[in-house]
Design a protein around this motif. Structure first.
Motif, PDB file in Angstrom:
ATOM      1  N   ARG A   9      34.627  -6.684  -4.452  1.00 56.38           N
ATOM      2  CA  ARG A   9      33.101  -7.166  -3.748  1.00 56.38           C
ATOM      3  C   ARG A   9      33.025  -8.553  -4.073  1.00 56.38           C
ATOM      4  NH1 ARG A   9      31.143  -6.824   1.331  1.00 56.38           N
ATOM      5  NH2 ARG A   9      28.219  -6.414   0.566  1.00 56.38           N
ATOM      6  N   VAL A  13      32.194 -11.518  -0.290  1.00 57.83           N
ATOM      7  CA  VAL A  13      31.277 -11.999  -0.458  1.00 57.83           C
ATOM      8  C   VAL A  13      30.733 -13.099  -0.631  1.00 57.83           C
ATOM      9  CG1 VAL A  13      29.080 -12.479  -1.258  1.00 57.83           C
ATOM     10  CG2 VAL A  13      29.964 -10.463  -1.310  1.00 57.83           C
ATOM     11  N   SER A  16      32.819 -14.496   2.525  1.00 57.91           N
ATOM     12  CA  SER A  16      31.887 -14.514   4.017  1.00 57.91           C
ATOM     13  C   SER A  16      30.944 -15.118   3.965  1.00 57.91           C
ATOM     14  CB  SER A  16      31.526 -12.827   3.707  1.00 57.91           C
ATOM     15  OG  SER A  16      30.250 -13.132   2.977  1.00 57.91           O
ATOM     16  N   GLU A  54      24.913  -8.411  -4.588  1.00 55.48           N
ATOM     17  CA  GLU A  54      24.855  -7.738  -3.272  1.00 55.48           C
ATOM     18  C   GLU A  54      23.907  -8.485  -2.140  1.00 55.48           C
ATOM     19  OE1 GLU A  54      26.663  -5.852  -1.730  1.00 55.48           O
ATOM     20  OE2 GLU A  54      28.256  -5.542  -3.388  1.00 55.48           O
ATOM     21  N   ALA A  57      24.777 -10.868  -0.098  1.00 54.93           N
ATOM     22  CA  ALA A  57      25.472  -9.800   1.336  1.00 54.93           C
ATOM     23  C   ALA A  57      24.274  -9.136   2.521  1.00 54.93           C
ATOM     24  CB  ALA A  57      26.380  -8.748   0.787  1.00 54.93           C
ATOM     25  N   LYS A  60      22.553 -12.377   3.191  1.00 50.45           N
ATOM     26  CA  LYS A  60      23.602 -13.227   4.138  1.00 50.45           C
ATOM     27  C   LYS A  60      23.017 -14.816   4.549  1.00 50.45           C
ATOM     28  CE  LYS A  60      25.438  -9.268   6.345  1.00 50.45           C
ATOM     29  NZ  LYS A  60      24.916  -8.387   7.598  1.00 50.45           N
TER      30      LYS A  60
END
Length: 71
Positions: A9, A13, A16, A54, A57, A60
């Protein structure tokens, strides 16, 4: 399908956001070697790091924001 590991994860992230491991590690306030071990599932990140990733994420932010933050 199995659930992703925290390391998977974190990598997802980071990628991304268009950041490399060194940039993301610096932003998280950890050594690159620790970041690398998380992504290879050789070491478990703390619950605080997992939650922070998290949050990143969810929000963003753009990679440019992190580059400003870490420079």
């Amino acid at each position: 399908m199995s659930e992703k590991t925290p390391g998977e994860r974190i990598k997802e992230v980071r990628e991304s956001l268009g950041l490399n491991q060194r940039e993301f590690a610096k932003m998280l306030g950890v050594a690159y070697t620790i970041q690398n071990r998380w992504e290879r599932n050789k070491q478990e990140p703390s619950e605080t790091i997992i939650r922070f990733v998290e949050l990143i994420a969810t929000l963003k932010p753009g990679a440019d924001w992190f580059k400003l933050y870490t420079s």
